[in-house]
Write an enzyme that holds these catalytic residues in place. Structure first.
Site, mmCIF file in Angstrom:
data_model
loop_
_atom_site.group_PDB
_atom_site.id
_atom_site.type_symbol
_atom_site.label_atom_id
_atom_site.label_comp_id
_atom_site.label_asym_id
_atom_site.label_seq_id
_atom_site.Cartn_x
_atom_site.Cartn_y
_atom_site.Cartn_z
ATOM 1 N N ALA A 135 4.245 6.154 22.143
ATOM 2 C CA ALA A 135 4.770 7.278 21.349
ATOM 3 C C ALA A 135 4.202 7.269 19.929
ATOM 4 O O ALA A 135 3.948 8.330 19.346
ATOM 5 C CB ALA A 135 6.297 7.225 21.311
ATOM 6 N N ARG A 159 0.298 -0.131 21.831
ATOM 7 C CA ARG A 159 1.316 -0.806 22.649
ATOM 8 C C ARG A 159 2.532 0.094 22.829
ATOM 9 O O ARG A 159 3.086 0.203 23.908
ATOM 10 C CB ARG A 159 1.696 -2.113 21.940
ATOM 11 C CG ARG A 159 2.671 -2.965 22.670
ATOM 12 C CD ARG A 159 2.833 -4.281 21.954
ATOM 13 N NE ARG A 159 3.336 -4.116 20.586
ATOM 14 C CZ ARG A 159 3.511 -5.119 19.731
ATOM 15 N NH1 ARG A 159 3.206 -6.362 20.092
ATOM 16 N NH2 ARG A 159 3.975 -4.899 18.511
ATOM 17 N N THR A 160 2.946 0.747 21.744
ATOM 18 C CA THR A 160 4.033 1.717 21.820
ATOM 19 C C THR A 160 3.379 3.103 21.890
ATOM 20 O O THR A 160 2.954 3.647 20.861
ATOM 21 C CB THR A 160 4.940 1.624 20.568
ATOM 22 O OG1 THR A 160 5.272 0.248 20.352
ATOM 23 C CG2 THR A 160 6.200 2.452 20.721
ATOM 24 N N ALA A 178 -1.639 1.945 16.063
ATOM 25 C CA ALA A 178 -1.144 3.195 15.468
ATOM 26 C C ALA A 178 -0.296 2.906 14.231
ATOM 27 O O ALA A 178 0.548 3.702 13.844
ATOM 28 C CB ALA A 178 -0.337 3.974 16.512
ATOM 29 N N GLY A 179 -0.525 1.755 13.597
ATOM 30 C CA GLY A 179 0.184 1.399 12.371
ATOM 31 C C GLY A 179 -0.584 1.874 11.150
ATOM 32 O O GLY A 179 -1.437 2.769 11.226
ATOM 33 N N GLY A 180 -0.289 1.247 10.019
ATOM 34 C CA GLY A 180 -0.911 1.655 8.761
ATOM 35 C C GLY A 180 -2.427 1.513 8.781
ATOM 36 O O GLY A 180 -3.140 2.363 8.228
ATOM 37 N N LYS A 238 0.811 -1.227 0.000
ATOM 38 C CA LYS A 238 0.000 0.000 0.000
ATOM 39 C C LYS A 238 0.844 1.276 0.000
ATOM 40 O O LYS A 238 0.414 2.307 -0.518
ATOM 41 C CB LYS A 238 -0.973 -0.004 1.186
ATOM 42 C CG LYS A 238 -2.079 -1.043 1.031
ATOM 43 C CD LYS A 238 -3.100 -0.968 2.138
ATOM 44 C CE LYS A 238 -4.120 -2.095 1.973
ATOM 45 N NZ LYS A 238 -5.216 -1.999 2.944
ATOM 46 N N TYR A 243 -10.852 -10.353 10.352
ATOM 47 C CA TYR A 243 -12.006 -11.245 10.382
ATOM 48 C C TYR A 243 -11.525 -12.676 10.267
ATOM 49 O O TYR A 243 -10.371 -12.939 9.929
ATOM 50 C CB TYR A 243 -12.977 -10.902 9.243
ATOM 51 C CG TYR A 243 -12.379 -11.136 7.884
ATOM 52 C CD1 TYR A 243 -11.745 -10.107 7.202
ATOM 53 C CD2 TYR A 243 -12.406 -12.397 7.293
ATOM 54 C CE1 TYR A 243 -11.159 -10.325 5.971
ATOM 55 C CE2 TYR A 243 -11.825 -12.623 6.054
ATOM 56 C CZ TYR A 243 -11.203 -11.573 5.395
ATOM 57 O OH TYR A 243 -10.616 -11.801 4.197
ATOM 58 N N ASP A 263 -10.336 2.183 2.189
ATOM 59 C CA ASP A 263 -10.430 1.405 3.435
ATOM 60 C C ASP A 263 -11.250 2.146 4.495
ATOM 61 O O ASP A 263 -12.124 1.555 5.145
ATOM 62 C CB ASP A 263 -9.039 1.111 4.002
ATOM 63 C CG ASP A 263 -8.313 0.038 3.210
ATOM 64 O OD1 ASP A 263 -8.978 -0.847 2.648
ATOM 65 O OD2 ASP A 263 -7.068 0.082 3.154
HETATM 66 P P1 ATR Z 1 -0.721 -2.480 9.930
HETATM 67 O O1 ATR Z 1 -0.408 -1.896 8.602
HETATM 68 O O2 ATR Z 1 -1.473 -3.778 9.882
HETATM 69 O O3 ATR Z 1 -1.367 -1.500 10.857
HETATM 70 P P2 ATR Z 1 1.777 -2.076 11.286
HETATM 71 O O4 ATR Z 1 1.934 -0.741 10.672
HETATM 72 O O5 ATR Z 1 2.952 -2.989 11.445
HETATM 73 O O6 ATR Z 1 0.696 -2.937 10.518
HETATM 74 O O7 ATR Z 1 1.098 -1.879 12.723
HETATM 75 C C1 ATR Z 1 0.739 -2.934 13.541
HETATM 76 C C2 ATR Z 1 -0.034 -2.395 14.730
HETATM 77 O O8 ATR Z 1 -0.471 -3.488 15.545
HETATM 78 C C3 ATR Z 1 0.789 -1.510 15.641
HETATM 79 O O9 ATR Z 1 -0.074 -0.575 16.249
HETATM 80 C C4 ATR Z 1 1.314 -2.511 16.664
HETATM 81 O O10 ATR Z 1 1.724 -1.923 17.882
HETATM 82 P P3 ATR Z 1 3.211 -1.279 18.023
HETATM 83 O O11 ATR Z 1 3.157 0.071 17.351
HETATM 84 O O12 ATR Z 1 3.429 -1.173 19.486
HETATM 85 O O13 ATR Z 1 4.139 -2.241 17.338
HETATM 86 C C5 ATR Z 1 0.089 -3.350 16.852
HETATM 87 N N1 ATR Z 1 0.334 -4.706 17.373
HETATM 88 C C6 ATR Z 1 0.886 -5.743 16.727
HETATM 89 N N2 ATR Z 1 0.878 -6.854 17.513
HETATM 90 C C7 ATR Z 1 0.293 -6.493 18.680
HETATM 91 C C8 ATR Z 1 -0.039 -7.184 19.880
HETATM 92 N N3 ATR Z 1 0.257 -8.481 20.050
HETATM 93 N N4 ATR Z 1 -0.669 -6.492 20.869
HETATM 94 C C9 ATR Z 1 -0.973 -5.197 20.725
HETATM 95 N N5 ATR Z 1 -0.689 -4.478 19.597
HETATM 96 C C10 ATR Z 1 -0.075 -5.121 18.599
#
Ligand code: ATR
Length: 277
Positions: free
Chosen positions: A154, A151-152, A127-129, A65, A219, A101
């Site tokens: 910041a 989880r993170t 807070a990811g994509g 993406k 899902y 999306d």
């Molecule tokens: P995507 O494009 O699917 O959002 P991404 O940019 O890698 O993928 O982001 C993954 C997200 O899922 C992040 O918010 C991640 O938290 P971190 O920023 O702390 O890494 C979160 N995530 C992944 N596994 C997790 C878990 N087991 N528990 C809680 N949050 C999780």
């Protein structure tokens, strides 16, 4: 016949060909829609080759993406806000890129699940994509409050600051899961990747307000770990992201063909297929 495709890696289990074939049948549009396995290096060449061979448009899924965003000649406002692209249209003046999306999520929530967002307290987990892709459309619905928890912490704060200029009517905050103690929400959306490893984000059990809807953007045949945890903590309703998948596809189809397919039947058929395994 006009050609379309979805490109991703992996792609074998994509439901997009089935969804778009159903839309085409329903609306009487003559088109084909295939699944293309994108090489990890060589996304742009694969897209250009498809366009050169008569392709009219493509859906783009994980992990391309951001590559699609970089490849575009023209980016819609939605794609710019999301910072990612899931829909490409090949036109005479170049590659037009959009992101459906967020619109898919909003339609699933507001129309399919009858859950208006205006005035509501919304918790966005992650807070990811995936989270970034839906935040602007969520804010545009006029919720009273949006909290992004991650989880993170910041990353959540960074995301919130990036979107603050676009947020005029809602209270917007970001932080870690711990900071949720003492708060309750009406709509809780899981945009983390935790469900992929069958885990639920560790939100306090008391975050579910009366009548709360728990929504997982992932899902599966079975409820996700987040939906199970939410039900256990007293969430009134739960829904997974199959409806979002169908609605984002419907919006792409509309962009390409100018016809809006009805989604309920297609969603019901997909759900039945998932249950049957
Ligand atoms: P995507 O494009 O699917 O959002 P991404 O940019 O890698 O993928 O982001 C993954 C997200 O899922 C992040 O918010 C991640 O938290 P971190 O920023 O702390 O890494 C979160 N995530 C992944 N596994 C997790 C878990 N087991 N528990 C809680 N949050 C999780």
């Amino acid at each position: 016949m006009d050609r379309y495709a979805v490109i991703g890696n992996p792609i074998a289990h994509s439901k997009s060909p089935q969804i778009h074939a159903a839309f085409a049948r329903q609306t009487g549009q003559a088109l084909s829609y295939e699944a293309i396995l994108g090489p990890m290096h060589g996304f742009a060449d694969t897209v250009r080759a498809f366009a050169a061979s008569g392709g009219r448009g493509m859906n783009v899924t994980v992990p391309f993406k951001l590559d699609a965003y970089d490849l575009a000649d023209h980016l819609s406002e939605r794609a710019q806000a999301a910072g990612a692209v899931n829909t490409l249209s090949f036109r005479a003046d170049g590659i037009h890129a959009d992101n459906t999306d967020g619109c898919g999520l909003i339609r699933d929530l507001t129309r399919n699940l009858n859950c208006p967002l205006a005035g509501q307290r919304v918790l966005l987990l992650g807070a990811g994509g995936a989270a970034r892709g839906v935040l602007h459309p969520l804010l545009a619905e006029g919720p009273a409050q949006v909290v992004v928890a991650n989880r993170t912490p910041a990353r959540a704060r960074e995301l919130v600051e990036r979107f603050r200029p676009l947020c005029t009517h809602s209270a917007l905050d970001g932080g870690g899961f711990d900071a949720l103690a003492g708060q309750t929400f009406d709509v809780l959306i899981n945009a983390t990747a935790a469900s992929l490893s069958d885990e639920a984000p560790p939100v306090p059990a008391a975050v579910y307000g009366p009548g709360a809807l728990a929504y997982d953007m992932m899902y599966g045949a079975q409820p996700t770990a987040f939906l199970k945890a939410a039900a256990g903590a007293g969430a009134a309703r739960g829904a997974d992201g199959l409806g979002m998948l169908v609605e984002q596809a419907a919006e792409s189809f509309f962009l390409w063909r100018g016809v809006r397919p009805a989604t309920a039947e297609v969603l019901a058929a997909l759900r039945a297929g998932l249950r049957a395994g």
